[in-house]
Design an enzyme around this catalytic site. Sequence first.
Site, PDB file in Angstrom:
ATOM      1  N   CYS A 341      51.514  26.175  73.448  1.00  0.00           N
ATOM      2  CA  CYS A 341      50.437  25.953  72.485  1.00  0.00           C
ATOM      3  C   CYS A 341      49.348  25.057  73.076  1.00  0.00           C
ATOM      4  CB  CYS A 341      50.995  25.405  71.172  1.00  0.00           C
ATOM      5  SG  CYS A 341      49.865  25.651  69.771  1.00  0.00           S
ATOM      6  N   HIS A 425      55.520  28.911  69.651  1.00  0.00           N
ATOM      7  CA  HIS A 425      56.560  27.908  69.423  1.00  0.00           C
ATOM      8  C   HIS A 425      57.880  28.625  69.129  1.00  0.00           C
ATOM      9  CE1 HIS A 425      53.798  24.514  69.195  1.00  0.00           C
ATOM     10  NE2 HIS A 425      53.053  25.172  68.333  1.00  0.00           N
TER      11      HIS A 425
END
Length: 502
Positions: A341, A425
């Site tokens: 991310c 994630h």
Amino acid sequence: MSGGLLVAGTTSDAGKSVVTAGICRWLVRQGVKVAPFKAQNMSLNSFVTREGAEIGRAQAMQAQAARVEPTALMNPVLLKPGSDRSSQVVLMGKPVGEMTARGYHGGRQEALLTTVLDCLAELRGTYDAVICEGAGSPAEINLRRTDIVNMGIARNARLPVLVVGDIDRGGVFASFFGTVALLSREDQEFVAGFLVNKFRGDVSLLEPGLDMLHGLTGRRTYGVLPFRHGLGIDEEDGLRVSLRGAVRESRVTSPVGEDVLRVAVCAIPLMSNFTDVDALAAEPGVVVRFVDRAEELADADLVVVPGTRGTVKALEWLRERGLADAILRRAAEGRPVLGICGGFQVLGEHIEDEVESRAGHVDGLGLLPVRVRFAREKTLTRPVGEALGEHVEGYEIHHGVADVTGGEPFLDGCRVGAVWGTHWHGSLESDGFRRAFLREVAAAAGRRFVPAADTSFAALREEQLDRLGDLIEEHADTDALWRLIESGAPQGLPFIPPGAPA
């Protein structure tokens, strides 16, 4: 039955999240249809529900403990800090803007009470019981007027309150007494009693104090939970590590191969979803550590740059501490680096940010052929795909939109040599993919490490949640707890002076 309970705490990190999850697991094993609820959560550790709503990961784990699908109803207000003074406000799973603490407590929070109560009422109309988690302490007298997560919701929804205290910190009796004594007479009527958490030693030595506490407050203790290692679920209040310390859940099992694998996670500012590396720590022979110094990367076989709420700030921090140069040297030597991310964005060529930091054009580390532009609309998805020949599931929470211009495809990102980057994630929780990735890392690092063939991260999570349920079942007065959930706080509880200031 439409029962309920609010689990409050004497402090932050007293064990509210763990106790709430434990009660949910205990109840569902008794055949009770139960759901968790937290009206307002402050956390950078979040999760995406199937309907595309962002909620705290602790509530997602509590839903797993209750064996139900997490929804936005279970955490209607999520605050994601962007600095010491401001947070992004996420309402019913969607961001609605940035707000300072003064602005939030100055009126916005109070206006959210109706939404919060509506969500709780909908859950109580669907489930047999709703176990609510408070935030911080209910005795924050400076915030009581606008409180929507502790006594504010307890009184409006007429919920009995169980106050949890961490005895491992010391001063638990004073904390219990002081918490009650700083509440108004009306608030005190809903505080049913106490639960001691993290006790070490002989309970018989504690019992005289519990009897005296009962005499002083008229409120009983519903259980004494012993200290147990490895029971922390996905907390919101902070890392389950001491900086430069190993992840608490790291398994001590010997490696399957000849070598261990050492993972260094850069403890960047405003780190989000640090739980992404829990699945690595669950592997026998993998040692995961959070680091903040360049020299600590020297013996690492894999460096992870995790997610962050402040990509540009994290990039500046990496450069200031010499970690950026150390990562660049690693990449030049063909040593593994993984960006997740915000960490993925850091590894790219450049960032255009007029949304999060408003820094405009910022050069990244240039390790991946990726250009990132921050959009005002947040991406909240639950992607499914394939990588390294294995099925992968994950979730995305980001404003940055990545334009990948080269490299080998890797999930939604790319790979160049031993440098990988993705917005996903939770991808490492996919067992087959995690094992394939670790084999790649071991080969690039020159380690004779072999991932275990039978490690199931989902099964380990279930075992952890069952242990929490066992704690409640074995060390709490479950009959009394059941009456509390079903019937509310006992009548006639005494007022403990001085009460809240006028």
